[in-house]
Design a protein around this motif. Structure first.
Motif, PDB file in Angstrom:
ATOM      1  N   LEU A 393      50.694 -56.848  24.341  1.00 18.71           N
ATOM      2  CA  LEU A 393      49.669 -57.024  24.913  1.00 18.71           C
ATOM      3  C   LEU A 393      50.086 -55.752  25.695  1.00 18.71           C
ATOM      4  O   LEU A 393      50.933 -55.104  25.263  1.00 18.71           O
ATOM      5  N   GLY A 394      48.627 -55.187  26.051  1.00 21.04           N
ATOM      6  CA  GLY A 394      48.344 -54.156  26.807  1.00 21.04           C
ATOM      7  C   GLY A 394      47.762 -52.889  25.855  1.00 21.04           C
ATOM      8  O   GLY A 394      47.390 -51.766  25.935  1.00 21.04           O
ATOM      9  N   VAL A 395      47.313 -53.475  24.706  1.00 22.29           N
ATOM     10  CA  VAL A 395      47.322 -52.367  23.745  1.00 22.29           C
ATOM     11  C   VAL A 395      46.000 -52.997  22.320  1.00 22.29           C
ATOM     12  O   VAL A 395      45.522 -52.214  21.780  1.00 22.29           O
ATOM     13  N   PRO A 396      44.948 -53.419  23.468  1.00 23.11           N
ATOM     14  CA  PRO A 396      44.091 -53.946  22.149  1.00 23.11           C
ATOM     15  C   PRO A 396      43.201 -53.384  21.779  1.00 23.11           C
ATOM     16  O   PRO A 396      42.803 -52.976  20.269  1.00 23.11           O
ATOM     17  N   HIS A 397      42.625 -52.389  22.751  1.00 22.43           N
ATOM     18  CA  HIS A 397      41.753 -50.842  22.201  1.00 22.43           C
ATOM     19  C   HIS A 397      42.080 -50.125  21.665  1.00 22.43           C
ATOM     20  O   HIS A 397      41.608 -49.850  20.797  1.00 22.43           O
ATOM     21  N   VAL A 398      43.839 -49.774  22.131  1.00 22.30           N
ATOM     22  CA  VAL A 398      44.217 -48.561  21.006  1.00 22.30           C
ATOM     23  C   VAL A 398      44.549 -49.499  19.263  1.00 22.30           C
ATOM     24  O   VAL A 398      43.641 -48.667  18.731  1.00 22.30           O
ATOM     25  N   ALA A 399      44.957 -50.278  19.416  1.00 23.58           N
ATOM     26  CA  ALA A 399      44.458 -51.163  18.121  1.00 23.58           C
ATOM     27  C   ALA A 399      43.546 -51.030  17.181  1.00 23.58           C
ATOM     28  O   ALA A 399      42.995 -50.707  16.246  1.00 23.58           O
ATOM     29  N   ARG A 400      41.997 -51.547  18.081  1.00 22.40           N
ATOM     30  CA  ARG A 400      40.811 -51.660  17.601  1.00 22.40           C
ATOM     31  C   ARG A 400      40.165 -50.433  17.331  1.00 22.40           C
ATOM     32  O   ARG A 400      39.731 -49.956  16.508  1.00 22.40           O
ATOM     33  N   GLY A 401      40.951 -49.211  17.959  1.00 23.61           N
ATOM     34  CA  GLY A 401      40.317 -47.960  17.615  1.00 23.61           C
ATOM     35  C   GLY A 401      40.521 -47.149  16.498  1.00 23.61           C
ATOM     36  O   GLY A 401      40.534 -46.943  15.569  1.00 23.61           O
ATOM     37  N   CYS A 402      41.752 -48.085  16.479  1.00 26.74           N
ATOM     38  CA  CYS A 402      41.928 -47.482  14.609  1.00 26.74           C
ATOM     39  C   CYS A 402      41.585 -47.658  13.952  1.00 26.74           C
ATOM     40  O   CYS A 402      41.440 -46.926  12.613  1.00 26.74           O
ATOM     41  N   TYR A 403      41.734 -49.425  13.700  1.00 25.68           N
ATOM     42  CA  TYR A 403      41.275 -49.971  11.994  1.00 25.68           C
ATOM     43  C   TYR A 403      39.796 -50.619  11.990  1.00 25.68           C
ATOM     44  O   TYR A 403      39.508 -50.631  11.253  1.00 25.68           O
ATOM     45  N   GLU A 404      39.434 -50.925  13.231  1.00 23.29           N
ATOM     46  CA  GLU A 404      38.334 -51.623  12.958  1.00 23.29           C
ATOM     47  C   GLU A 404      36.995 -51.068  12.081  1.00 23.29           C
ATOM     48  O   GLU A 404      36.793 -51.433  11.796  1.00 23.29           O
ATOM     49  N   LYS A 405      36.805 -49.520  12.418  1.00 20.86           N
ATOM     50  CA  LYS A 405      35.452 -48.795  12.292  1.00 20.86           C
ATOM     51  C   LYS A 405      35.856 -48.841  10.695  1.00 20.86           C
ATOM     52  O   LYS A 405      35.591 -48.860   9.671  1.00 20.86           O
ATOM     53  N   ALA A 406      37.537 -48.253  10.696  1.00 21.10           N
ATOM     54  CA  ALA A 406      37.966 -48.085   8.884  1.00 21.10           C
ATOM     55  C   ALA A 406      37.476 -49.438   7.861  1.00 21.10           C
ATOM     56  O   ALA A 406      36.254 -49.970   6.909  1.00 21.10           O
ATOM     57  N   THR A 407      37.922 -50.653   8.924  1.00 21.01           N
ATOM     58  CA  THR A 407      37.417 -51.878   8.056  1.00 21.01           C
ATOM     59  C   THR A 407      36.030 -52.116   8.231  1.00 21.01           C
ATOM     60  O   THR A 407      35.960 -52.694   6.975  1.00 21.01           O
ATOM     61  N   ALA A 408      35.289 -51.952   8.286  1.00 25.60           N
ATOM     62  CA  ALA A 408      33.644 -51.891   8.233  1.00 25.60           C
ATOM     63  C   ALA A 408      33.494 -50.795   7.635  1.00 25.60           C
ATOM     64  O   ALA A 408      32.793 -51.591   6.719  1.00 25.60           O
ATOM     65  N   MET A 409      33.796 -49.613   7.774  1.00 27.84           N
ATOM     66  CA  MET A 409      33.193 -48.937   6.419  1.00 27.84           C
ATOM     67  C   MET A 409      33.605 -49.378   5.266  1.00 27.84           C
ATOM     68  O   MET A 409      33.434 -49.017   3.789  1.00 27.84           O
ATOM     69  N   MET A 410      34.679 -49.823   5.416  1.00 32.89           N
ATOM     70  CA  MET A 410      35.040 -50.093   3.363  1.00 32.89           C
ATOM     71  C   MET A 410      34.082 -51.565   3.439  1.00 32.89           C
ATOM     72  O   MET A 410      34.577 -52.602   2.166  1.00 32.89           O
ATOM     73  N   GLU A 411      33.190 -51.653   4.729  1.00 30.65           N
ATOM     74  CA  GLU A 411      32.993 -53.612   4.283  1.00 30.65           C
ATOM     75  C   GLU A 411      33.463 -54.621   4.180  1.00 30.65           C
ATOM     76  O   GLU A 411      33.111 -55.300   3.739  1.00 30.65           O
TER      77      GLU A 411
END
Ligand SMILES: *[C@@H]1O[C@H](CO)[C@@H](O)[C@H](O)[C@H]1NC(C)=O
Ligand SMILES: *[C@@H]1O[C@H](CO)[C@@H](O)[C@H](O)[C@H]1NC(C)=O
Ligand SMILES: *[C@@H]1O[C@H](CO)[C@@H](O)[C@H](O)[C@H]1NC(C)=O
Ligand SMILES: *[C@@H]1O[C@H](CO)[C@@H](O)[C@H](O)[C@H]1NC(C)=O
Length: 488
Positions: A393-411
């Motif tokens: 709770l309270g950190v969905p943006h922090v969480a996404r900001g750390c790992y979403e883009k990297a995951t996409a860059m790993m395809e």
């Protein structure tokens, strides 16, 4: 600050026309003179001892001077003999040494390109200055915007030597035929996210094109760092690491890169590299560093093809202390019932990173509550695996900001499960109508990062709603089954 320091200085650099190994790629060493000398000469002096050995000097910076006009007697100072860059790619026999692999970087404005400095904290006007005109000060760490942290990062100072000093015949105790990368083992290196995000990924971005023909000259060097990351250190460099502050010899190099490149959070921007590198290439570097050669990927894939009804593997990070999944056993059983083989992955249990690599790279889906462990998404198989991040709770943006883009860059596939208030342990601490539970965004706006750090990150566990979480798991399971057994 430098002026206050005693001349307990030592130098680093290269002087004169060095014989160098020219060309790479193969094992063949071609000794020859550097073509295209440019007559500039740098002295990198590490003025260390006052700071390192005498704690009464609380100043955090350790200046390193290229040039020591006022300390000629130190004799420790040598220089980097610059060499022009012909614009070719590094690594081809006969090509000039290309220190900088970045496109349109401020460092490319350096006269002669014998030294490449990190100028990420310079403004554009001063980024044009050459070393000859002014002293360069570089703190070779990526997080320039964190003043508090940067105060503890040692500083390197560079100045061009006068021609007469350049001819003074600086003594080289050690002559290297590869350029140096000045980097630091300091900063937030104890945290795995930062070790990669601010340490090894930037170092790789900066020198991977040199294909291990680079000498790591490391500030804040320590045995823990060298031991924990030994595979990565030797993956980056063929040479012994120089402990920049304690090594008393004068090292001479044909060139130097001071500081490391940073493309963003766990990011590689292909367009910013001359050779179009991606985060997948960084994964391949990790795979090469950690992989035990006994099981080539082809063999694995064949095995998987032969298995009639494969159960995809799900790795579940088991945290301790905070951001714990309180119903972890039930979550693991749920994943089994959905059709996964489940591995419970221990966090920070002292296991070597090579075994962590093996455990994570075997997973089709990596699941964990937001935290540094998820940095190991870099160990997953590009293009195939998925990351499922559980955001408390309270950190969905922090969480996404750390790992979403990297995951996409790993395809790979990214999935985020945001815990609702009724899945948070905070319901035991706050009344149901408290803003902390009711509207975390408003609460954070009001009370800032302290609330996030102390309450949402530091004081919260989750207990997952098995119905809703099961839906997410089923989705990832059918995705894993749809993928062909053999990867590209
Ligand atoms: C940098 O120097 C070049 C050549 O002297 C000049 O054309 C350019 O405008 C300068 N750039 C900046 C940002 O000062
Ligand atoms: C960079 O690599 C990507 C994917 O590997 C490729 O699609 C693209 O064409 C490449 N770009 C250049 C300029 O080589
Ligand atoms: C979270 O769980 C851990 C381990 O069970 C426990 O030590 C800790 O006190 C819990 N934290 C909260 C805020 O309930
Ligand atoms: C938890 O809250 C969500 C909405 O936030 C609701 O859909 C769900 O039914 C609740 N679960 C329980 C067990 O109360």
């Amino acid at each position: 600050m430098a002026s206050k320091l005693p001349d307990a200085a030592k130098g680093l650099g290269a002087g004169g026309a060095l014989d160098v190994e020219d060309g790479s790629g193969g094992g063949k060493k071609v000794a020859g003179r550097w073509p295209g000398f440019v007559h500039f000469f740098f002295v990198l002096t590490v003025v260390t001892c006052a700071l390192v050995y005498a704690p009464r000097f609380l100043s955090p910076t350790v200046p390193v001077d290229f040039l020591g006009p006022r300390q000629p007697s130190s004799g420790r100072a040598a220089a980097v003999q610059g060499r022009s860059v012909d614009g070719g790619r590094g690594g081809n026999e006969g090509d000039a040494l290309v220190l900088d692999n970045q496109v349109n970087s401020p460092c490319a404005s350096m006269g002669g390109h014998g030294i490449c400095c990190d100028r990420s904290d310079f403004n554009t006007a001063s980024a044009n200055a050459t070393v000859g005109e002014k002293e360069e000060r570089v703190q070779p760490y990526t997080r320039k915007w964190e003043k508090h942290l940067m105060a503890n990062i040692q500083e390197v100072r560079l100045r061009a030597a006068r021609p007469d000093e350049a001819q003074d015949g600086h003594r080289c105790d050690v002559r290297h035929d590869a350029p140096a990368l000045v980097m630091t083992a300091g900063g937030y290196t104890g945290n795995l996210f930062h070790a990669f995000n601010d340490g090894f990924l930037p170092a790789w971005l900066t020198v991977q094109h040199l294909r291990r023909r680079v000498v790591l000259a490391v500030l804040a060097y320590n045995p823990w760092w060298a031991g924990t990351f030994r595979e990565l250190v030797s993956g980056l460099s063929d040479h012994h690491v120089i402990d920049l502050l304690h090594d008393k010899r004068t090292h001479c190099f044909p060139g130097a890169i001071v500081g490391t490149r940073f493309h963003g959070i766990l990011a590689v921007e292909p367009a910013r590299t001359k050779d179009n590198r991606t985060l997948v290439n960084f994964h391949d570097f990790l795979a090469g560093a950690y992989k035990d050669d006994s099981t080539p990927p082809e063999a694995n894939q064949q095995q998987q093809q032969q298995q009639p009804r494969r159960r995809p593997r799900l790795g579940l990070y088991s945290r301790k202390g905070t951001r714990v999944i309180e119903n972890e056993a039930a979550v693991a059983r749920l994943a089994e019932s959905v059709g996964f083989d489940v591995s419970i992955l221990e966090t920070a249990n002292g296991a070597p990173l090579s075994s962590e690599y093996a455990a994570v790279s075997a997973c089709d889906v990596l699941v964990g509550v937001h935290g540094a462990d998820l940095t190991k998404l870099l160990f997953l198989r590009p293009r195939r695996a998925a990351l499922l991040q559980i955001a408390p709770l309270g950190v969905p943006h922090v969480a996404r900001g750390c790992y979403e883009k990297a995951t996409a860059m790993m395809e790979m596939h990214y999935e985020q499960y945001d815990a609702a208030a009724n899945e948070s342990s905070l319901v035991r601490k706050y009344p149901a109508d408290d803003v902390v539970l009711r509207d975390p965004e408003a609460a954070t706006r009001e009370r800032g990062w302290d609330l996030t750090a102390r309450v949402y990150l530091g004081g919260q566990n989750v207990s997952l709603d098995l119905g809703r979480f099961g839906d997410t798991l089923r989705k990832l399971h059918s995705r894993a089954l749809r993928l062909p057994a053999a990867g590209p």
